[in-house]
Design a protein around this motif. Sequence first.
Motif, PDB file in Angstrom:
ATOM      1  N   ASP A 238     -47.590  27.508   5.499  1.00 34.20           N
ATOM      2  CA  ASP A 238     -48.201  28.223   4.525  1.00 34.20           C
ATOM      3  C   ASP A 238     -47.675  29.519   4.616  1.00 34.20           C
ATOM      4  O   ASP A 238     -47.504  30.508   5.324  1.00 34.20           O
ATOM      5  CB  ASP A 238     -49.691  28.653   4.697  1.00 34.20           C
ATOM      6  CG  ASP A 238     -50.687  28.997   3.609  1.00 34.20           C
ATOM      7  OD1 ASP A 238     -49.706  29.571   2.721  1.00 34.20           O
ATOM      8  OD2 ASP A 238     -51.683  29.167   3.573  1.00 34.20           O
TER       9      ASP A 238
ATOM     10  N   GLU B 150     -47.696  32.055   2.649  1.00 29.75           N
ATOM     11  CA  GLU B 150     -48.175  33.281   2.251  1.00 29.75           C
ATOM     12  C   GLU B 150     -48.419  34.095   3.431  1.00 29.75           C
ATOM     13  O   GLU B 150     -48.400  35.428   3.626  1.00 29.75           O
ATOM     14  CB  GLU B 150     -49.642  32.959   1.549  1.00 29.75           C
ATOM     15  CG  GLU B 150     -50.110  34.174   1.196  1.00 29.75           C
ATOM     16  CD  GLU B 150     -51.733  33.693   0.187  1.00 29.75           C
ATOM     17  OE1 GLU B 150     -51.986  32.662   0.260  1.00 29.75           O
ATOM     18  OE2 GLU B 150     -52.017  34.755   0.021  1.00 29.75           O
TER      19      GLU B 150
ATOM     20  N   LYS C  31     -56.255  25.111  -1.718  1.00 29.13           N
ATOM     21  CA  LYS C  31     -55.238  25.970  -2.811  1.00 29.13           C
ATOM     22  C   LYS C  31     -54.672  25.010  -3.724  1.00 29.13           C
ATOM     23  O   LYS C  31     -53.331  24.854  -3.452  1.00 29.13           O
ATOM     24  CB  LYS C  31     -54.575  26.987  -1.932  1.00 29.13           C
ATOM     25  CG  LYS C  31     -54.107  26.349  -0.648  1.00 29.13           C
ATOM     26  CD  LYS C  31     -53.464  27.403   0.282  1.00 29.13           C
ATOM     27  CE  LYS C  31     -52.594  28.472  -0.123  1.00 29.13           C
ATOM     28  NZ  LYS C  31     -52.273  29.648   0.914  1.00 29.13           N
TER      29      LYS C  31
ATOM     30  N   LYS D 176     -51.452  26.433  -5.679  1.00 30.04           N
ATOM     31  CA  LYS D 176     -50.313  27.247  -5.217  1.00 30.04           C
ATOM     32  C   LYS D 176     -49.077  26.233  -4.401  1.00 30.04           C
ATOM     33  O   LYS D 176     -48.453  26.938  -3.498  1.00 30.04           O
ATOM     34  CB  LYS D 176     -50.719  28.180  -4.221  1.00 30.04           C
ATOM     35  CG  LYS D 176     -51.411  29.486  -4.799  1.00 30.04           C
ATOM     36  CD  LYS D 176     -51.986  30.476  -3.720  1.00 30.04           C
ATOM     37  CE  LYS D 176     -52.606  31.524  -4.598  1.00 30.04           C
ATOM     38  NZ  LYS D 176     -53.139  32.418  -3.478  1.00 30.04           N
ATOM     39  N   ARG D 177     -49.179  24.779  -4.571  1.00 26.68           N
ATOM     40  CA  ARG D 177     -47.997  24.159  -3.826  1.00 26.68           C
ATOM     41  C   ARG D 177     -46.930  24.465  -4.193  1.00 26.68           C
ATOM     42  O   ARG D 177     -46.478  24.883  -5.163  1.00 26.68           O
ATOM     43  CB  ARG D 177     -48.338  22.844  -4.331  1.00 26.68           C
ATOM     44  CG  ARG D 177     -49.442  22.070  -3.355  1.00 26.68           C
ATOM     45  CD  ARG D 177     -49.041  21.812  -1.966  1.00 26.68           C
ATOM     46  NE  ARG D 177     -47.933  20.676  -2.162  1.00 26.68           N
ATOM     47  CZ  ARG D 177     -48.011  19.343  -2.216  1.00 26.68           C
ATOM     48  NH1 ARG D 177     -49.043  19.005  -2.173  1.00 26.68           N
ATOM     49  NH2 ARG D 177     -46.980  18.620  -2.086  1.00 26.68           N
TER      50      ARG D 177
ATOM     51  N   THR E 142     -47.093  25.863   1.319  1.00 31.56           N
ATOM     52  CA  THR E 142     -47.685  26.389  -0.050  1.00 31.56           C
ATOM     53  C   THR E 142     -47.414  28.123   0.054  1.00 31.56           C
ATOM     54  O   THR E 142     -46.896  28.247   0.781  1.00 31.56           O
ATOM     55  CB  THR E 142     -49.279  26.298   0.266  1.00 31.56           C
ATOM     56  OG1 THR E 142     -49.359  26.655   1.598  1.00 31.56           O
ATOM     57  CG2 THR E 142     -49.703  24.791   0.249  1.00 31.56           C
ATOM     58  N   LYS E 143     -47.774  28.581  -1.093  1.00 32.22           N
ATOM     59  CA  LYS E 143     -47.431  29.917  -1.248  1.00 32.22           C
ATOM     60  C   LYS E 143     -48.702  30.770  -1.557  1.00 32.22           C
ATOM     61  O   LYS E 143     -49.630  29.962  -2.286  1.00 32.22           O
ATOM     62  CB  LYS E 143     -45.999  30.267  -2.095  1.00 32.22           C
ATOM     63  CG  LYS E 143     -46.460  29.705  -3.251  1.00 32.22           C
ATOM     64  CD  LYS E 143     -44.928  30.110  -4.075  1.00 32.22           C
ATOM     65  CE  LYS E 143     -45.220  29.475  -5.411  1.00 32.22           C
ATOM     66  NZ  LYS E 143     -43.921  29.557  -6.190  1.00 32.22           N
TER      67      LYS E 143
END
Lengths: 205, 393
Positions: A30, A32, A185, A188-189, A204-205
């Motif tokens: 991830d 993010e 989520k 957001k891939r 993911t972001k």
Amino acid sequence: MSELNPIIPQEVIEESFKKPGPKQYTLWVDLEYCIGCHSCSMGCKAENNTPVGVDYNRVIEIEEGEFRDPKKPPEMRVYFVPMPCMHCGRPACMAACPVGAITKRKEDGIVLINKDKCIGCRYCAWACPYGAPQFNAEAKVMEKCTLCVHRVEKGLQPACVTTCVAKTRFFGELNILTDYINRQKAAKRASIGAGDTQPSVLYTK
Amino acid sequence: MRIAEKVVNTIADNHHMSVETTLCSRFRTPKSDCSFCIDVCPVNAIKISDEGAEIKEGCIDCGVCYSACPNGALRIKGRDDRKIIEEIRSEVTGQKSEIFRISCEHGDRTADLVVPCLSRLTEALLLEAARAASVKILRPPCQGCPSAKASSHLDRIIQSTSCLYEMMDIRDALHVTHCTFSPIESRTQNSEPEILSRRELFMSFSVKAAGIASASIPDIGQKNKESGEIFREAIQNRHENLKRSILLKSIGNVISNPDSRAVEPVNVPSENAILSDVEIASGCMGCGVCAKLCPTGAITQCWTEDRFRLSFSARLCTNCRICVKTCLYNAVKTKDTVSLNLLLEQKEVVLFEANRNVCAVCKIDFTGDGSDLCPLCMNRHKKQTKMIQKLFK
């Protein structure tokens, strides 16, 4: 293990280990929450005892934006992208190897280099779009991320996952993880696809 | 004794053919699609895997695969080419006939040389036979023969041999005549079941199996060799391509003969030739894969203090094309036509030469000028950055 991994439920990991038949173990990163601390790289280095210059897991920094207007605050952002081996569905390294030293295991989808067969020609490094195969100058063979196959076979998660301080890196089976991410989520891939190697690692972001 | 013999043969017989695995193209690289031996084996007793060719049960010792394998990976334990050459020589000195007749077991069994199958013949044998007389191959129709599958190979041998004859100016020396097919009388006819004591049965085992235990021990060692650590070493210890050595010797014998005429230049298309003329086009990075994987050692690499060199000796080349198939940069090419006279060339040709550099990052030797980094290390960062930027778009 669940304390180490508060975001992804333990059931997902257990389900991944228990899934019968041909499957594809993989990682989910991830982006993010990745803070670029390199602890996955360090955990990997310690676990696999790799020499200087051989990094199974690399964290790449990308700077985005520029100082457009000196009067306004800059619109800058730095991304950190941890890059293990993608354990591709159709590995380019495997196709390029002239001696057949690279194999993709049917039972868990892990792509491994047979170091006894490898002649150190680095064709896999040329073919891989992700820079995963690393040249070990001492042994004159190629090495790369094994998804900690020695740990996974014992029912443990890869070292990079357990050392991740930001809890942004997870281990599991490709389909089970994909289902889980899609529920969590969906929009957001991020796709890392380069060519048609079908990389299995999820971002993911 | 007949049944017992059969049982003993099945159990104790460890094939008359053996495989020198490191010479097999299929062992050296999975990119090779060589299938000469399985294409000709009349009893389908050869299995090919990543571990190379392997002789299975049912081998009838016809030796056709030996003749078919360009690399000489298959070897005959009994009546091999050297023994047959001795036979030819003694036959030739014994008689004064102008014609040397060769036939298979199904043709004329009174011929000067009888081989199990005519596809067993090799260029070297036909050259030896042609030294004294003109060669006449008595060929029965192959359709009814149990070894019919091997017949296609005979045409190939005749084709390449006539090219060699042309080169050495042996004119009008090879003729193929058709003869009648005579089936081999089965030795099982008119035999009665026979009573055999247990002692006799075991005695026949011990006679047949003598020495087999000791012979099988290195074979077990060989099995371990094929996997693991030793692959890298195995491809470095090169074994001699006996088939080619015998051919080169035969050619040398013909040429050194005082009666022989001058060697003529002969060019053949390299498609089915017994050798090829390799050249290096632009793009060679000095990885040395062609030299490492060449089964017969025709291509060799050499790193000196400041130079890298690839050398080629065409007389060892068997046209297996491993070098062409494995080169990632498509730098290795074979010329469309090849001169058979290269077989006589003793000197190595330098295919490629460049300055040696050592990469500052990965410490690998590479060729090229004016850079401290190998092309791989130079491009790596650019390649990764470009791909990762896609992630955020």
